[in-house]
Write an enzyme that holds these catalytic residues in place. Structure first.
Site, PDB file in Angstrom:
ATOM      1  N   TRP A   6      -1.397 -13.368  21.602  1.00 28.01           N
ATOM      2  CA  TRP A   6      -0.901 -12.895  22.828  1.00 28.01           C
ATOM      3  C   TRP A   6      -2.337 -14.859  23.272  1.00 28.01           C
ATOM      4  O   TRP A   6      -3.031 -14.322  22.574  1.00 28.01           O
ATOM      5  CB  TRP A   6      -1.607 -11.616  22.829  1.00 28.01           C
ATOM      6  CG  TRP A   6      -1.227 -12.146  24.655  1.00 28.01           C
ATOM      7  CD1 TRP A   6      -0.909 -11.717  25.094  1.00 28.01           C
ATOM      8  CD2 TRP A   6      -2.707 -11.151  25.349  1.00 28.01           C
ATOM      9  NE1 TRP A   6      -1.237 -11.237  27.105  1.00 28.01           N
ATOM     10  CE2 TRP A   6      -2.618 -11.525  26.547  1.00 28.01           C
ATOM     11  CE3 TRP A   6      -4.243 -11.930  24.568  1.00 28.01           C
ATOM     12  CZ2 TRP A   6      -3.701 -10.729  27.579  1.00 28.01           C
ATOM     13  CZ3 TRP A   6      -5.113 -10.973  25.808  1.00 28.01           C
ATOM     14  CH2 TRP A   6      -4.788 -11.319  27.041  1.00 28.01           C
ATOM     15  N   SER A  38      -2.214 -11.515  15.089  1.00 29.45           N
ATOM     16  CA  SER A  38      -2.921 -10.865  16.246  1.00 29.45           C
ATOM     17  C   SER A  38      -1.120  -9.990  17.066  1.00 29.45           C
ATOM     18  O   SER A  38      -0.511  -9.392  15.216  1.00 29.45           O
ATOM     19  CB  SER A  38      -3.303 -10.888  17.318  1.00 29.45           C
ATOM     20  OG  SER A  38      -3.992 -10.037  18.260  1.00 29.45           O
ATOM     21  N   MET A  39      -1.267 -10.869  17.716  1.00 28.98           N
ATOM     22  CA  MET A  39       0.316 -10.111  18.429  1.00 28.98           C
ATOM     23  C   MET A  39       1.473 -10.173  17.489  1.00 28.98           C
ATOM     24  O   MET A  39       2.800 -10.067  17.137  1.00 28.98           O
ATOM     25  CB  MET A  39       0.399 -10.471  20.016  1.00 28.98           C
ATOM     26  CG  MET A  39       1.521  -9.801  21.039  1.00 28.98           C
ATOM     27  SD  MET A  39       2.240 -11.030  22.943  1.00 28.98           S
ATOM     28  CE  MET A  39       3.827 -10.271  22.412  1.00 28.98           C
ATOM     29  N   ASP A  63     -14.330  -6.812  14.173  1.00 30.41           N
ATOM     30  CA  ASP A  63     -13.436  -7.424  15.023  1.00 30.41           C
ATOM     31  C   ASP A  63     -12.816  -6.215  16.107  1.00 30.41           C
ATOM     32  O   ASP A  63     -12.918  -4.880  16.634  1.00 30.41           O
ATOM     33  CB  ASP A  63     -12.111  -7.661  14.252  1.00 30.41           C
ATOM     34  CG  ASP A  63     -10.745  -7.615  15.442  1.00 30.41           C
ATOM     35  OD1 ASP A  63     -10.544  -7.636  16.453  1.00 30.41           O
ATOM     36  OD2 ASP A  63      -9.509  -8.099  14.361  1.00 30.41           O
ATOM     37  N   HIS A  82     -12.529 -10.981  15.248  1.00 29.99           N
ATOM     38  CA  HIS A  82     -11.322 -10.982  15.612  1.00 29.99           C
ATOM     39  C   HIS A  82     -10.655 -12.675  15.645  1.00 29.99           C
ATOM     40  O   HIS A  82      -9.265 -12.953  14.742  1.00 29.99           O
ATOM     41  CB  HIS A  82     -10.591 -10.661  17.000  1.00 29.99           C
ATOM     42  CG  HIS A  82      -9.179 -10.754  17.625  1.00 29.99           C
ATOM     43  ND1 HIS A  82      -8.658  -9.829  16.661  1.00 29.99           N
ATOM     44  CD2 HIS A  82      -8.240 -11.152  18.394  1.00 29.99           C
ATOM     45  CE1 HIS A  82      -7.302  -9.741  17.357  1.00 29.99           C
ATOM     46  NE2 HIS A  82      -6.956 -10.441  17.685  1.00 29.99           N
TER      47      HIS A  82
END
Length: 279
Positions: A40, A106-107, A230, A259
Site C-alpha cells: 500500500w 505487506s498489502m 515490525d 516493516h
C-alpha cells in the site's frame, strides 16, 4: 479519443487491464521470472534493490505500479482485492510469464494470495509474502491480535485530514534509526506519489478483508518473511498466523527488522529471495 486510446494501448512499459486502466511496469533481466507486488502506497520503484540484485543473478524481474500508485493511471475505482488480483493477472498474461515466483510485500502479500485463489496456479511456481497484512488486520472475537476498529478509523481520518503529515511522522519508524535521511526522503516521495483515493480505498479494504480460509487452500511452496520489530504489521498478527494457515509454509523471522525490511535488511532478503526463486 479513439486515436488517443489506441496510442496509449501500444505504449511501451504499460499494460492495459480489462477495465481500461494503464499499469506501468518495469522488466529487468532474463531468466526465471520473479514478479514483485508492492505495498500500500508504494510503487514498483520500491523494489529497486531487489530487482537490481536478482537481475544480476540471472532472474527476470518484473514489478508494476498498482492502479492509483506511481506512474499507473488513477481510475478512482477498482480498489478491491478481486480487481487488484485481476490487474496482476493482466501483467502475467500480457507478458506470458510462467513458473513465476510471486513476491508480495505487506498489502501485496494479500494480493498474491487472492490472485492464486481467483486465477489458479498455472503461471505460478511459488509465493513469497514479506511483512504481510494477512490473514486479518481488524480485531474480532476470533482474531484477538488484530487492531481495534476505532483505531483503524482514526488512522483513516488522519489520512483524509493530512496525508503528507502522516507520511512525515511514520517514515522513520518504517526503517531503522541508522537508515540514512536520504533514504527516508525517498520513501516519503514514493508514498506521496499515490492517489489519495487509492490511499483511502485500499486502506479501508485491506484492514477488513479476511484471508483465513483462503490461506488454507494454497497448494504451492510458500516463504513468509517478517521482522520481529515490525510495528505496522506485528508478527503475531500477520507473519506467524499466515505461515501457520498455509500448508507447508516456511516462516523466516528477521531479528530486529522493521516493516521496511526490503530496505533495511536488503542483502539478507535478496539472498533468501534468490535461493527460494531458484528452488
Amino acid at each position: 479519443m479513439g486515436h488517443a486510446l489506441s496510442v496509449a494501448a501500444t505504449m511501451p512499459d504499460f499494460i492495459r487491464t480489462s477495465d481500461d486502466t494503464s499499469l506501468f511496469y518495469r522488466d529487468w533481466g532474463t531468466g526465471k521470472p520473479v514478479v514483485f507486488v508492492a505495498s500500500w502506497v508504494m510503487p514498483s520503484e520500491s523494489w529497486s534493490y531487489q530487482m537490481a540484485a536478482l537481475a544480476e543473478q540471472g532472474f527476470r524481474c518484473v514489478a508494476y505500479d498498482r492502479r492509483g500508485h506511481g506512474r499507473s493511471s488513477d481510475p478512482g475505482r477498482g480498489y478491491d482485492f478481486d480487481t487488484l488480483a485481476d490487474d496482476l493477472a493482466a501483467v502475467l498474461d500480457t507478458l506470458d510469464l510462467r513458473d513465476v515466483t510471486l513476491v508480495g510485500f505487506s498489502m501485496g502479500g494479500a494480493e498474491i494470495v487472492r490472485y492464486v485463489t481467483r486465477h489458479g496456479t498455472a503461471r505460478v511456481g511459488r509465493l513469497v509474502s514479506i511483512a504481510p497484512t494477512t490473514p486479518l488486520v481488524m480485531r474480532r472475537p476470533d482474531n484477538p491480535h488484530g487492531f481495534d476498529e476505532a483505531v483503524l478509523e482514526d488512522l483513516h481520518r488522519a489520512f483524509q485530514q493530512d496525508f503528507p503529515l502522516w507520511v512525515e511522522e511514520n517514515a522513520r519508524p518504517f526503517v531503522l534509526p541508522e537508515t540514512s535521511q536520504a533514504t527516508v526522503e525517498w520513501v516519503k516521495s514514493m508514498a506521496l506519489g499515490t492517489s489519495l483515493k487509492a490511499v483511502l480505498d485500499c486502506h479501508r479494504m485491506l484492514v477488513r478483508e479476511d484471508f483465513r480460509e483462503e490461506l488454507k487452500t494454497i497448494d504451492l511452496p510458500v516463504l513468509v518473511i517478517q521482522g520481529n520489530a515490525d510495528i505496522s504489521s506485528p508478527i503475531d498478527l500477520a507473519g506467524r498466523p499466515t505461515a501457520d494457515l498455509i500448508p507447508g509454509a516456511r516462516l523466516e523471522i528477521y531479528q530486529g527488522a522493521p516493516h521496511g525490511l526490503f530496505i533495511t535488511h536488503r542483502e539478507r532478503l535478496n539472498r533468501d529471495l534468490a535461493a527460494f526463486a531458484a528452488s
